[in-house]
Design a protein around this motif. Structure first.
Motif, PDB file in Angstrom:
ATOM      1  N   ILE A  51       0.848  -1.188   0.000  1.00 45.08           N
ATOM      2  CA  ILE A  51       0.000   0.000   0.000  1.00 45.08           C
ATOM      3  C   ILE A  51       0.885   1.240   0.000  1.00 45.08           C
ATOM      4  O   ILE A  51       0.723   2.149  -0.812  1.00 45.08           O
ATOM      5  N   LEU A  52       1.869   1.243   0.894  1.00 43.99           N
ATOM      6  CA  LEU A  52       2.772   2.383   0.970  1.00 43.99           C
ATOM      7  C   LEU A  52       3.508   2.550  -0.353  1.00 43.99           C
ATOM      8  O   LEU A  52       3.608   3.645  -0.902  1.00 43.99           O
ATOM      9  N   SER A  53       3.972   1.431  -0.855  1.00 46.43           N
ATOM     10  CA  SER A  53       4.763   1.480  -2.073  1.00 46.43           C
ATOM     11  C   SER A  53       3.932   2.039  -3.229  1.00 46.43           C
ATOM     12  O   SER A  53       4.417   2.856  -4.013  1.00 46.43           O
ATOM     13  N   GLY A  58       2.966   6.881  -6.732  1.00 46.56           N
ATOM     14  CA  GLY A  58       2.071   7.831  -7.370  1.00 46.56           C
ATOM     15  C   GLY A  58       0.667   7.326  -7.637  1.00 46.56           C
ATOM     16  O   GLY A  58      -0.091   7.965  -8.356  1.00 46.56           O
ATOM     17  N   ALA A  59       0.307   6.176  -7.066  1.00 43.96           N
ATOM     18  CA  ALA A  59      -1.073   5.733  -7.214  1.00 43.96           C
ATOM     19  C   ALA A  59      -1.980   6.740  -6.530  1.00 43.96           C
ATOM     20  O   ALA A  59      -1.631   7.277  -5.479  1.00 43.96           O
ATOM     21  N   ASP A  60      -3.143   6.982  -7.138  1.00 42.96           N
ATOM     22  CA  ASP A  60      -4.070   7.917  -6.515  1.00 42.96           C
ATOM     23  C   ASP A  60      -4.888   7.229  -5.430  1.00 42.96           C
ATOM     24  O   ASP A  60      -5.449   7.882  -4.560  1.00 42.96           O
TER      25      ASP A  60
ATOM     26  N   LYS C  47       0.154  13.153  -1.165  1.00 41.36           N
ATOM     27  CA  LYS C  47       0.713  12.670   0.094  1.00 41.36           C
ATOM     28  C   LYS C  47       1.506  11.399  -0.148  1.00 41.36           C
ATOM     29  O   LYS C  47       1.066  10.515  -0.879  1.00 41.36           O
ATOM     30  N   LEU C  48       2.608  11.326   0.461  1.00 45.55           N
ATOM     31  CA  LEU C  48       3.440  10.131   0.421  1.00 45.55           C
ATOM     32  C   LEU C  48       3.997   9.816  -0.949  1.00 45.55           C
ATOM     33  O   LEU C  48       4.769   8.902  -1.126  1.00 45.55           O
ATOM     34  N   LYS C  49       3.545  10.580  -1.958  1.00 47.13           N
ATOM     35  CA  LYS C  49       4.051  10.302  -3.295  1.00 47.13           C
ATOM     36  C   LYS C  49       5.523  10.696  -3.364  1.00 47.13           C
ATOM     37  O   LYS C  49       5.925  11.743  -2.887  1.00 47.13           O
ATOM     38  N   LYS C  50       6.263   9.833  -3.964  1.00 47.14           N
ATOM     39  CA  LYS C  50       7.694  10.050  -3.986  1.00 47.14           C
ATOM     40  C   LYS C  50       8.044  11.173  -4.962  1.00 47.14           C
ATOM     41  O   LYS C  50       7.602  11.192  -6.097  1.00 47.14           O
ATOM     42  N   ILE C  51       8.791  12.125  -4.474  1.00 46.21           N
ATOM     43  CA  ILE C  51       9.226  13.205  -5.344  1.00 46.21           C
ATOM     44  C   ILE C  51      10.708  13.001  -5.608  1.00 46.21           C
ATOM     45  O   ILE C  51      11.528  12.920  -4.695  1.00 46.21           O
TER      46      ILE C  51
END
Lengths: 66, 315, 53, 884
Positions: A51-53, A58-60, C47-51
Motif C-alpha cells: 500500500i505504501l509502495s 504515485g497511485a491515486d 501525500k506520500l508520493k515520492k518526489i
C-alpha cells in the motif's frame, strides 16, 4: 496522473474478487478504466508495504479486495 | 525512591551470591548529573552501583533478548509488559528471566525540566515527589508531578504485570477520564491539519534510527529500511522515505506497543514519534479490547486469525 | 492501516478494502465505480508520493 | 466449451443454404458432414444420474402462470437475481419481456415495468399435491431456495421491498438452514405466512396480482402483490421413467429410483448405481454426496481392474535457466475479435517488444488453440526464450493450459505469467478503445516486469501411506471402511466402545421399513470378515502427528498403547441422543425418548399392549435458542413410530404435537399414510408449548389446538419426546486434525455445497452425524462419499506433488517471533528443533497453501512467497509509475 487519468492500484484475491472481475467481463458490464489489477493469491498476502509502495509510486488510490 | 534502590541492591546481591542468576541488568548513575544508564553486573560487589530513580526511563527489555544464561532485570510497569511481549514472541524464555519489579511513579521529562533551569545542572537528587536540582545559581526544587513524561501521565499500568521479586509495595494506578484524549484531538482535526501536523513532526528527522534502536519491539535481523531486493524505501532524508519509515515502524508496533516512551526518550531531535503509535494503541483497544503485554498466554490480535474479527481491522 | 494513514493526513478514500465473492460481478463494478468517483473527487495523490529530486 | 450445430434448424443441413458459419470460422472447425454415430462402450458399472425436470406450472389454471406476466417460477426468479440474467441482476416486474423490446405491443407493455414493492412466494407448487398433480412427495429444496431468493431479493432491492412466503410446513432441515430461516425472519423481515393460496387474479391495468387467502387465525385476507414466484418442485420426466424401465430398474411411486437404506445409491439391478434427484429429491450437498457414493459403489466391484487402462504422458526434460538473463517471449491474444475488436493488439505487441528483457513478441488469433500452442513451443525453442508472458483472458481458466505448453517445451511451468486483457479490459471498456489499448499496455508491462523475476519452482513429491484410519465404528464409519477395504486398502476402525454399530444399535427400523438390527449385523459381519479391515475396540486416540499421506497416532487399545501410521483419516464420530430436561422426562417411565420407544419395539415389550393413547412431542431440544438447528430425523422417526403403534393396534389414539412436519422427499408419503391411519397432528407454537402433568395414575398433556384455537387435554399412556441429536463436540479430535467445529459442535466440512464429505485439511474426511444429524441412508451415503473422496487421493499416490507457489523462510532473517506460526490457518510453519537454525521457524511445503498470510505478517521480511514474492509484486507497482 492528470485530471482525468486516475490510477487505482487494485490488489485482488485470486479466488474472490479476481473471479468477480472475470465474471464482470463475461457479463460484459462496464466500469471506469482507472484500475490496474495485481493478482494476489489471497487477500492475506496483502502487506502494508504494498500500500505504501503504491502510494509512493504515485497511485491515486489503493484498493484491496478479498 | 531510595527505598527502591536499597531493596534492588539487596535482591541483586542475593541472586548473584546464590548463583540463581548470571547477571543483573539495572541502572546506574551516569557520568553527568541527571542521567541514569543501563548497567549489567555479574558480581555481588557491583550491586552497590545499582540505583533507581525518576531518570530510569529507558526500557531494559531491550537488553534481555536471547540471553546467555539466566538474567535478572529491573522492570517498571511498561518494561514488564515488554518482557511479556518478549516471552510471547520467543525472544527470551521465561525460566531464564528473573524479573525484579518496581512499582513506578512515573519518569521525569528531562528536556522539559531543562527549560525551567538556566545554566548547567551540577547535581540532581530527588526525595519522594520532589526533585532537587543544583545549578550555579543554587538549589532549586520542583514537584515531580509537573514534569512527568507524556507517556507516564497516561500510564495505567504502573505496577509490573509479571515479576519474581518486588522492590516495593504496589502503587495506586491512575484513573484517567479519557486515556485517548491526545489521539482524539488529532482525529478531530481536518485532513489538511493532520497532514501539516505530521509534516512538521517528521521534518527534523535525521534518520538516525535511535527510536528504532531504543524500542524493545524492534528486533528484526534486517530492518525493512535496509532491505535491498528491491530497495523500495530510499535511505535519504527524502520526505516520502522518512514518512514511510515512521509509518511502517509504527505499524510494526501495532498491538505490541506498551507506550513505554523509549522512542521519544531516545530521539535526539525531540520528535514525538508517539503521535504515530498512540493511534494504534487506541485502535487495538477499541477494536479488539487489547492492551499489549498484559497476558503472557496470549498473542497480540494481529498475530492471530479469527473469522470473528471486525471487518475493518485490516484498515 | 487506513486509520493510521488517515491519522497522518492521507485521505481515507485513497485506501479501500472490500470483500467480493467470485459470483458478485455487479458488486465488483459498483465498488470500482464508487472508488473511482471518490478518488476523482479527491484529485491526484500528493501525500506520500515520492518526489524525485 | 465447444459448439455444435442443431440439425433441426440449420439451413445448411436442411436446405443446403447459408453456410455462413463455415465462412467466418477462422480455424476451419465447421464440418457439415458429421453425423450421429452410435458408440458401444464396455462398462463394468453404470452410474445413472439423469437429474430432474422443474415442474411446469402452466397446467395449474388457478395460478395463471402461462397468462399473467408477473407470475414467474422460482427458476426464472433465480435468473432475475443473477448478474448474468436477463435483467442483469435487477429485480423488476415483467421480467420475461425483452430488455429492449422491438414489437410495438411489447413496447407499450414495457412502460408498465416497475421495481416491485411486494413479492410473494407460493410453496409446494407441484409438490405435496395429489389434487392438481400426482406428486405426493415433498421436493425437499423449495422451502430453502424460496427463503434464499427472498433474502437476496431484499439484498438487491433494499428495505423498500416486502417479501412474503406462503407455506404449509417450513422445511429447512439442512445444515445451517434453520439459522438462515430464523435470520430471514429476524434480520431481513421476511414474512412467513402459513397458508395455501387458492388462486390469483390480475388487475388488467397495472398487471398487479390480487390474492385471497385464509391466515393462521382463520381470517380471510385480501392482498395485492407486484410479483408472485411459484416455488416449483422437482419432477422425474416420463423419458427417464421409461428409460429406467428399459434398463430394468425399479422405481418408486414418485418416479424415483428404488434403493435400500443400506445401499442407498444402488438400484435393484446389480451394477447399476444412481445419484442425484433421480435417487430422491435433494439439494446440492446431498447430490454431491450421492455422486461420490455412487463412484465408491461402482468402484467396489471394479477395484481388480484399476489402473489397467492408464496411459502415462511422455515427459520433456526440463531446461535449467537459473542464472540466465531473462529472455521473455510475450504472446498477445486477439481472442478472435473479443480482444482485437477493442484493443489495438498490433500496437500492444509492438509496445511489448520495446520492454526490458523482451526478446520476442507475437500476436496470436487464438493463443489457446492447438496450433497456437504448437507454435509457442516452436518459438520457445527457436528463440531460446526462458520466460513467457501471455496477455489474453483469465489465468483462472487458462493458466494450466499454457503451463502445460511450457512443460512440453522444457521450461519450468512457473516461468509463466499471464495477464488478463479480455475479462478485465476489452470486455469491460468496449466503448473506450484508446483507454483499453493503453490499459492493455500497462498490464503487459506489469506482467513483463514480474515475469523477469520469475524463477523455476520445484514441486516436491508427497509420499503417501495408503493405510487408512476410520475414527468411529457407527454406520457411517463402517460404510466408509467397507468400501475402502473392498478397493484394496488396509483400513483401521477405531471404536471407543466394545461393540461396533454406534447409535444404529438403538434403532428399530428405517423409514422404508427395513429392520435396522438385521441389516446392521450383515454390515458388521462383512466388515469383520474382510482381511483388509482391522477393528480396534475399546480404543481411544491419544495423539495425531504429521500431515496428509504421513500421519502417525498413538492409540490406547484395551489399556495398551499402540502406534499407527496412516495416510488419511475419516472422522465418523457421530452424534448422540439428547437427554431431555423438559416435559417431565425422567420423572415417570411412561415418558421416553424416540430411541426409548424403539427399544420397546425391538424387545416387543408387553408394555406396548397396554397403550391406548400415545402422544409424541416434536422438537424437544431442537430449534431452540441454545440449539438452533433442526435435528432432521425426528419428524420421520415419530411418524414412523406412530404408524407402528397404529398398525399394532388400530384402536390406539396417537397424537403428534409438532411445529413443522419435516417429512422431506418421499418421507412425505409416510406422513400421508399416518394421517390416513388416523394419527392426529396438532401444531403448537414455541410461545405456547405443550404442558405435561404427571400424576400417579394419569399422564396429561395440555396443548392448544391450532385449528380450533382451543386448549386440549390428552390423557396418555405413552409420551414420546422426539429429542434432538446432539454433536459430541470433540474439541480434542478437532485439534488433533486441525479441523473446525461450528458453534453447535458439528464438524465444518470443506465446502457446504461442493465439499460435504471432506475437510479443508488435506487427507481428513468426514461422514455421519458428527457432520450433521442424518438418517441411516444418508449416513451410509456420506460414509461411502468420504471413502470415495479418499480414494481419489490414494489414486494419485504416485503423482502427488506440493504446489510450487508456497512460502519459504530465509532463516538468517527470521527473528523467531512466531507470528507466522500463530497466524497460519493451515499450521504449516513451526519452529525448528535442531540444527543450525534451531529456534527459527520453517514451513512444511505439504501443508502450505500459498496464501501468503505469513509473508505479509512477517515484520522481518524473512518469508518469501514463491511465484508471488514481495519483489515481484513491488516490481509490478514500480511498473505502474511509468504510466503515461
Amino acid at each position: 496522473m492528470s485530471e482525468n487519468n486516475v490510477k487505482i492500484v487494485s490488489f485482488l484475491c485470486n479466488w474472490c474478487s479476481y473471479g468477480a472481475a472475470d465474471l464482470a467481463g463475461v457479463s460484459r458490464l462496464e466500469y471506469p478504466a482507472d484500475i490496474r489489477v495485481i493478482r494476489i493469491p489471497c487477500s492475506g498476502r496483502m502487506s502494508p508495504k504494498f500500500i505504501l509502495s503504491a502510494l509512493r509510486e504515485g497511485a491515486d488510490a489503493v484498493w484491496v479486495s478479498g | 525512591m531510595d527505598t527502591y534502590t536499597k531493596k534492588i541492591r539487596e535482591i541483586a546481591k542475593d541472586l548473584l551470591a546464590s548463583q540463581k542468576v548470571d547477571r543483573v541488568i539495572g541502572f546506574e548513575m551516569g557520568t553527568i548529573p541527571m542521567a541514569a544508564r543501563p548497567v549489567s553486573i555479574e558480581s555481588e560487589n557491583d550491586a552497590e552501583k545499582l540505583v533507581f530513580n525518576s531518570l530510569c526511563a529507558m526500557n531494559l527489555a531491550n537488553y534481555i533478548r536471547k540471553p546467555k544464561g539466566t538474567i535478572a532485570v529491573i522492570a517498571k510497569g511498561c518494561d514488564s509488559r515488554n518482557m511479556v511481549n518478549h516471552v510471547v514472541e520467543h525472544q527470551v524464555d521465561r525460566e531464564n528471566l528473573v524479573i525484579i519489579g518496581v512499582p513506578c511513579h512515573g519518569m521525569v521529562d528531562k528536556s522539559q525540566l531543562a527549560l525551567e533551569v538556566e545554566g548547567e545542572i551540577t547535581a540532581y537528587d530527588e526525595e519522594g515527589q520532589t526533585l532537587k536540582i543544583t545549578t550555579a545559581q543554587g538549589e532549586l526544587t520542583f514537584e515531580k508531578q509537573d514534569f512527568l513524561k507524556d507517556n507516564c501521565r497516561l500510564c495505567q499500568h504502573r505496577n509490573p504485570v509479571i515479576h519474581d521479586y518486588m522492590a516495593g509495595d504496589p502503587v495506586t494506578e491512575q484513573e484517567l477520564e479519557d486515556p485517548f484524549a491526545d489521539v482524539n484531538e488529532i482525529e478531530a482535526m481536518s485532513q489538511e491539519a493532520k497532514s501539516t501536523l505530521f509534516e512538521d513532526l517528521t521534518k527534523n528527522c535525521i534518520r538516525c534510527y535511535a527510536c528504532r534502536n531504543a524500542c524493545p519491539l524492534c528486533f528484526c535481523p534486517t530492518c525493512f529500511v535496509d532491505e535491498s531486493s528491491p530497495q523500495w524505501v530510499g535511505k535519504s532524508q527524502n520526505k516520502t522515505d522518512v514518512d514511510t519509515f515512521h509509518f511502517l515502524r509504527a505499524f510494526h508496533c501495532a498491538g505490541r506497543c506498551t507506550d513505554c516512551g523509549a522512542c521519544v526518550e531516545a530521539c535526539p531531535m525531540d520528535i514525538d514519534v508517539r503521535k504515530f503509535t498512540r493511534k494504534l494503541i487506541k485502535d487495538s483497544y477499541e477494536m479488539f479490547g487489547w492492551e499489549a503485554g498484559l497476558d503472557i498466554s496470549k498473542r497480540p490480535p494481529l498475530d492471530t486469525f479469527n473469522p470473528a474479527d471486525p471487518d475493518d481491522f485490516i484498515m | 492501516m487506513g486509520n493510521l494513514l488517515e491519522h497522518m493526513g492521507v485521505e481515507k478514500d485513497r485506501i479501500h478494502f472490500s470483500w467480493i465473492s467470485s459470483a458478485e460481478a455487479t458488486k465488483f463494478v459498483d465498488v470500482v465505480k464508487e472508488i473511482s468517483d471518490k478518488v476523482r473527487a479527491l484529485g491526484p495523490n500528493t501525500k506520500l508520493k515520492k518526489i524525485y529530486s | 466449451m465447444k459448439y455444435c450445430i442443431d440439425p433441426s434448424i440449420c439451413l445448411k443441413l436442411l436446405k443446403d443454404k447459408c453456410g455462413t458459419c463455415e465462412e467466418v470460422c477462422p480455424t476451419n472447425a465447421i464440418d457439415y458432414s458429421q453425423t450421429e454415430t452410435e458408440l458401444t462402450i464396455q462398462a463394468g458399472s453404470v452410474i445413472f444420474a439423469p437429474g430432474f425436470k422443474p415442474f411446469d406450472p402452466s397446467r395449474f389454471d388457478n395460478y395463471q402462470y402461462a397468462n399473467y406476466a408477473n407470475v414467474v417460477t422460482s427458476m426464472e426468479f433465480e435468473r432475475i437475481l443473477s448478474a448474468t440474467g436477463p435483467t442483469g441482476g435487477h429485480v423488476t416486474t415483467l421480467p420475461k419481456l425483452p430488455a429492449k423490446p422491438k414489437k410495438k405491443a411489447d413496447k407499450l407493455l414495457a412502460e408498465k415495468r416497475k421495481d416491485p414493492k411486494k413479492i410473494a412466494w407460493f410453496q409446494c407448487v407441484g409438490s405435496r399435491d395429489i389434487n392438481k398433480c400426482d406428486n405426493a412427495y415433498c421436493s425437499s429444496v423449495c422451502c430453502m431456495y424460496a427463503v434464499k431468493e427472498a433474502v437476496i431479493a431484499k439484498e438487491h432491492a433494499g428495505d423498500d421491498l416486502e417479501c412474503s412466503i406462503f407455506f404449509m410446513d417450513m422445511r429447512t432441515p439442512g445444515k445451517e438452514f434453520e439459522k438462515y430461516y430464523e435470520n430471514a425472519k429476524s434480520s431481513y423481515g421476511i414474512n412467513f405466512i402459513r397458508s395455501r393460496v387458492h388462486s390469483v387474479t390480475e388487475d388488467p391495468d397495472s398487471l398487479d396480482l390480487n390474492i385471497n387467502y385464509v391466515d393462521e387465525f382463520g381470517q380471510m385476507v385480501s392482498d395485492t402483490y407486484d410479483m408472485i414466484v411459484l416455488s416449483i418442485g422437482l419432477e422425474i420426466p416420463d423419458e427417464t421413467r421409461e428409460f429406467a424401465k428399459k434398463i430394468g430398474i425399479d422405481i418408486s411411486e414418485g418416479g424415483f429410483a428404488k434403493t435400500s437404506s443400506f445401499e442407498p445409491v444402488s438400484t435393484s439391478r446389480d451394477g447399476i448405481h444412481v445419484a442425484g434427484v433421480f435417487n430422491s429429491p435433494k439439494d446440492i450437498p446431498e447430490s454431491v454426496l450421492d455422486a461420490n457414493a455412487a463412484a465408491s459403489a461402482a468402484g467396489d466391484s471394479l477395484s481388480h481392474v484399476r489402473d489397467t487402462l492408464t496411459q502415462v504422458p511422455e515427459k520433456v526434460e526440463e531446461i535449467n535457466v537459473v542464472g540466465e538473463r531473462p529472455r521473455i517471449g510475450v504472446f498477445i491474444c486477439d481472442c478472435g475479435s473479443n480482444i482485437k475488436g477493442v484493443v489495438d493488439c498490433e500496437a500492444v505487441t509492438e509496445y511489448a517488444k520495446s520492454l526490458p528483457y523482451v526478446d520476442f513478441a507475437y500476436e496470436s488469433m487464438f493463443a489457446c488453440s492447438q496450433d497456437a500452442q504448437d507454435k509457442m513451443v516452436e518459438y520457445i525453442k527457436e528463440k531460446n526464450l526462458n520466460r513467457i508472458v501471455v496477455a489474453a483472458c483469465t489465468p483462472k481458466t487458462h493458466e494450466p493450459l499454457f503451463q502445460e505448453t511450457l512443460s512440453n517445451s522444457g521450461l519450468n511451468k512457473y516461468l509463466f505469467e499471464m495477464t488478463n486483457i479480455r475479462n478485465h479490459n476489452s470486455w469491460v471498456h468496449k466503448n473506450n478503445p484508446d483507454i483499453a489499448t493503453q490499459k492493455a499496455k500497462d498490464l503487459v508491462r506489469m506482467a513483463v516486469a514480474k515475469s523477469a523475476l520469475a524463477e523455476p519452482l520445484a514441486e516436491e513429491k508427497i509420499n503417501l501411506n495408503d493405510t487408512i484410519m476410520v475414527v468411529g465404528g457407527g454406520i457411517a464409519g463402517l460404510s466408509a471402511a467397507k468400501s475402502l477395504a473392498m478397493q484394496g486398502y488396509e483400513t483401521h476402525i477405531i471404536e471407543k466402545k466394545d461393540i461396533l454399530g454406534g447409535e444404529a444399535r438403538k434403532i428399530y427400523k428405517t423409514a422404508q421399513g427395513e429392520s435396522v438390527q438385521d441389516e446392521l449385523d450383515k454390515l458388521i459381519d462383512s466388515v469383520i470378515t474382510n482381511d483388509n479391515i482391522k477393528v480396534h475396540l475399546n480404543t481411544t486416540l491419544d495423539s495425531v502427528d504429521g500431515f496428509v499421506g504421513n500421519f502417525r497416532s498413538t492409540l490406547t487399545e484395551n489399556g495398551q498403547p499402540i502406534e499407527l501410521e496412516y495416510g488419511a483419516a475419516v472422522l465418523a464420530t457421530g452424534a448422540k441422543g439428547y437427554e431431555p430436561t423438559e416435559y417431565g422426562y425422567g420423572s415417570d417411565d411412561r415418558i421416553m425418548t424416540s430411541l426409548g420407544l424403539d427399544a420397546l419395539f425391538v424387545e416387543s415389550s408387553e408394555k406396548l399392549d397396554a397403550v391406548k393413547s400415545a402422544v409424541f412431542i416434536q422438537c424437544v431440544g431442537s430449534r431452540e435458542p441454545d440449539r438452533p438447528y433442526c435435528s432432521r430425523v425426528c419428524c420421520t422417526h415419530s411418524i414412523d413410530n406412530a404408524i407402528e403403534l397404529k398398525e399394532r393396534n388400530p384402536e390406539t389414539d396417537v397424537y403428534i404435537l409438532y411445529r413443522d412436519i419435516r417429512a422431506y422427499g418421499e418421507r412425505e408419503l409416510l406422513y400421508k399414510k399416518a394421517r390416513e391411519l388416523g394419527v392426529i397432528f396438532i401444531r403448537y407454537s414455541t410461545d405456547d408449548k405443550p404442558v405435561v402433568q404427571v400424576e400417579k395414575e394419569t399422564l396429561t398433556i395440555k396443548v392448544t389446538d391450532h385449528v380450533l384455537g382451543k386448549p386440549l387435554e390428552i390423557e396418555a399412556d405413552l409420551l414420546t419426546l422426539a429429542s434432538a441429536l446432539i454433536p459430541r463436540r470433540d474439541e480434542q479430535l478437532a485439534n488433533f486434525f486441525k479441523v473446525p467445529l461450528n458453534d453447535e459442535g458439528f464438524f465444518v466440512e470443506k465446502h457446504a455445497k461442493l465439499g460435504p464429505a471432506e475437510f479443508a485439511t488435506d487427507g481428513v474426511y468426514v461422514c455421519g452425524s458428527g457432520h450433521y444429524p442424518k438418517p441411516l441412508n444418508e449416513a451410509v451415503t456420506q460414509g461411502r462419499a468420504s471413502a470415495s473422496r479418499l480414494l481419489t487421493l490414494l489414486a494419485k499416490k504416485d503423482s502427488l506433488f506440493t504446489s510450487g507457489t508456497i512460502a519459504t523462510i530465509d532463516f538468517e532473517n527470521c527473528c523467531s517471533c512466531g507470528v507466522c506460526i500463530s497466524i497460519c490457518p493451515y499450521s504449516a510453519p513451526d519452529f525448528q528443533n535442531e540444527g543450525r537454525f534451531a529456534g527459527k521457524a520453517d514451513i512444511n511445503p505439504v501443508l502450505c497453501k500459498g496464501c501468503g498470510l505469513c509473508v505479509a505478517s512477517c515484520r522481518s521480511g524473512a518469508i518469501h512467497l514463491r511465484g508471488f514474492d514481495t519483489n515481484q509484486i513491488l516490481t509490478q507497482i514500480f511498473a505502474l509509475d511509468e504510466v503515461v
